[in-house]
Write an enzyme that holds these catalytic residues in place. Structure first.
Site, short mmCIF file in Angstrom:
data_model
loop_
_atom_site.label_atom_id
_atom_site.label_comp_id
_atom_site.label_asym_id
_atom_site.label_seq_id
_atom_site.Cartn_x
_atom_site.Cartn_y
_atom_site.Cartn_z
N ASP A 81 35.95 40.13 37.66
CA ASP A 81 37.26 39.53 37.91
C ASP A 81 37.29 38.96 39.34
O ASP A 81 36.32 39.17 40.10
CB ASP A 81 38.32 40.63 37.70
CG ASP A 81 39.72 40.09 37.50
OD1 ASP A 81 39.87 38.88 37.26
OD2 ASP A 81 40.68 40.89 37.56
N HIS A 82 38.39 38.32 39.73
CA HIS A 82 38.55 37.70 41.05
C HIS A 82 37.48 38.09 42.07
O HIS A 82 37.44 39.24 42.52
CB HIS A 82 39.87 38.13 41.70
CG HIS A 82 41.07 37.74 40.95
ND1 HIS A 82 41.65 36.50 41.05
CD2 HIS A 82 41.84 38.43 40.07
CE1 HIS A 82 42.71 36.44 40.27
NE2 HIS A 82 42.85 37.60 39.66
N ASP A 103 36.80 33.02 42.64
CA ASP A 103 38.20 32.70 42.93
C ASP A 103 38.30 31.93 44.23
O ASP A 103 38.28 32.51 45.32
CB ASP A 103 39.01 34.00 42.98
CG ASP A 103 40.49 33.73 43.23
OD1 ASP A 103 40.84 32.58 43.55
OD2 ASP A 103 41.29 34.67 43.10
N GLU A 133 39.92 29.48 39.42
CA GLU A 133 41.40 29.49 39.49
C GLU A 133 41.91 28.30 40.27
O GLU A 133 41.40 27.98 41.34
CB GLU A 133 41.90 30.79 40.13
CG GLU A 133 43.43 30.85 40.25
CD GLU A 133 43.96 32.25 40.55
OE1 GLU A 133 43.39 33.23 40.03
OE2 GLU A 133 44.94 32.35 41.31
N HIS A 176 50.68 39.04 39.25
CA HIS A 176 49.85 40.23 39.06
C HIS A 176 50.63 41.51 39.33
O HIS A 176 51.40 41.58 40.28
CB HIS A 176 48.68 40.25 40.07
CG HIS A 176 47.60 39.25 39.81
ND1 HIS A 176 47.45 38.10 40.56
CD2 HIS A 176 46.58 39.26 38.93
CE1 HIS A 176 46.37 37.44 40.14
NE2 HIS A 176 45.82 38.11 39.16
N HIS A 204 46.53 35.40 34.16
CA HIS A 204 46.44 36.70 34.82
C HIS A 204 47.84 37.31 34.87
O HIS A 204 48.84 36.61 34.74
CB HIS A 204 45.89 36.54 36.24
CG HIS A 204 44.43 36.19 36.28
ND1 HIS A 204 43.50 36.99 36.88
CD2 HIS A 204 43.75 35.15 35.77
CE1 HIS A 204 42.29 36.45 36.75
NE2 HIS A 204 42.42 35.32 36.09
N GLY A 205 47.88 38.63 35.08
CA GLY A 205 49.19 39.28 35.20
C GLY A 205 49.90 39.44 33.87
O GLY A 205 51.12 39.31 33.79
N THR A 207 50.58 42.01 32.02
CA THR A 207 51.53 43.12 31.86
C THR A 207 52.96 42.64 32.09
O THR A 207 53.90 43.11 31.44
CB THR A 207 51.20 44.26 32.86
OG1 THR A 207 49.87 44.70 32.61
CG2 THR A 207 52.16 45.44 32.71
N VAL A 227 44.64 41.84 31.53
CA VAL A 227 45.56 42.98 31.38
C VAL A 227 45.06 44.12 32.26
O VAL A 227 43.90 44.53 32.15
CB VAL A 227 45.58 43.45 29.91
CG1 VAL A 227 46.61 44.56 29.73
CG2 VAL A 227 45.83 42.30 28.95
P1 13P Z 1 48.21 42.95 35.37
O1 13P Z 1 47.72 44.15 36.09
O2 13P Z 1 49.47 42.40 35.93
O3 13P Z 1 48.28 43.17 33.89
O4 13P Z 1 47.14 41.77 35.61
C1 13P Z 1 45.76 42.02 35.56
C2 13P Z 1 45.03 40.83 36.02
O5 13P Z 1 45.49 39.72 35.98
C3 13P Z 1 43.67 41.03 36.55
O6 13P Z 1 43.07 39.85 36.96
#
Ligand code: 13P
Length: 275
Positions: A81-82, A103, A133, A176, A204-205, A207, A227
């Protein structure tokens, strides 16, 4: 079976489906997410975030996940990830990650394109996929250097044409690490971006995004949803309950049994929304 993003996302984007990408922080989440994916017969992406990369190193992470991923009956992508430094991306590729995110969102457009394009050459030489991104998705807390900047469709077009990425993360109101689903998504902006590129889009983000909005987004070429927070909250809640349920219990495998079940159930819930 180990795969990269190109084995999953273009087909998903074209069919209006999406693949869940879970940030994992230990063996229990890996086992639970794979069990959820296998129970639904769905491919899944397992991701190592910046904190996890410094906690156990990309070599340690790859060692923890690759064997289980390869043995799974469903396609599994092992994704970084990032990542803001080329060196860590290259170390992850050497360690056997099948996919990486470089990123460059905090750079100027031209620098983001140029540096991402160089990393893309290396990732592709390893047979791995790469996500970039454009625009900048903010965080609710931490990561002070991260700006909040919505993706300009014209920048997304230039980035998709020149950066060499296989998937493009966009900033369209998503945030996020929200603990409740309160993001206000700019669907007009997503539609404009989706009309300009054939690349699978990434959000992303997740949740923080309402279920109805996730369903709308996956019809607009969003093929990968990241997630994290909901799984971390599920882990903490179920572990606390498990510890409280029997104060004399000290066997990790016994304590973790309800945690694994809770993580599997939450992972499956998310995958069912996205699949
Ligand atoms: P959340 O923790 O908000 O679900 O996002 C995770 C994320 O985007 C990791 O790159």
């Amino acid at each position: 079976m180990l795969v990269n993003l190109n084995d999953m996302l273009p087909a998903a984007a074209n069919a209006g489906h999406a693949v869940a990408c879970f940030n994992v922080f230990g063996n229990e989440e890996v086992v639970a997410v794979l069990a959820a994916a296998e129970s639904l017969g769905r491919g899944v992406i397992i991701a190592c975030n910046k904190d996890m990369a410094s906690h156990m190193g990309v070599v340690g992470f790859a060692g923890m996940v690759r064997g289980l991923a390869a043995a799974a009956s469903v396609p599994v992508c092992v994704h970084l990830d990032h990542c803001y430094e080329e060196e860590t991306v290259f170390a992850a590729l050497r360690a056997g990650f099948t996919s990486v995110m470089f990123d460059g969102s905090q750079l100027t457009l031209e620098d983001n394109i140029a540096r991402t394009a160089r990393v893309a050459l290396v990732a592709h030489a390893f047979g791995a996929s790469i996500e970039g991104e454009i625009g900048s998705v903010p965080y609710t807390e931490g990561r002070d250097h991260i700006r909040s900047e919505l993706t300009e469709p014209s920048d997304a077009l230039a980035f998709s044409q020149r950066s060499g990425v296989d998937a493009m993360a966009i900033s369209v109101g998503n945030v996020h690490r929200l603990q409740t689903s309160t993001s206000e998504i700019d669907f007009e902006r997503v539609a404009q971006i989706a009309a300009l590129t054939d690349l699978p889009l990434v959000i992303h983000g997740s949740t923080g995004i309402r279920e109805a909005d996730l369903l709308r987004l996956k019809k607009l070429r969003v093929a990968k949803f990241n997630v994290g927070t909901t799984m971390r909250m599920t882990f903490a809640r179920s572990l606390r309950a498990s510890l409280d349920a029997d104060l004399a219990q000290f066997d990790r495998l016994v304590l973790m049994k309800p945690v694994l079940a809770a993580l599997q159930a939450e992972g499956a819930r998310v995958m069912e929304v996205l699949g």
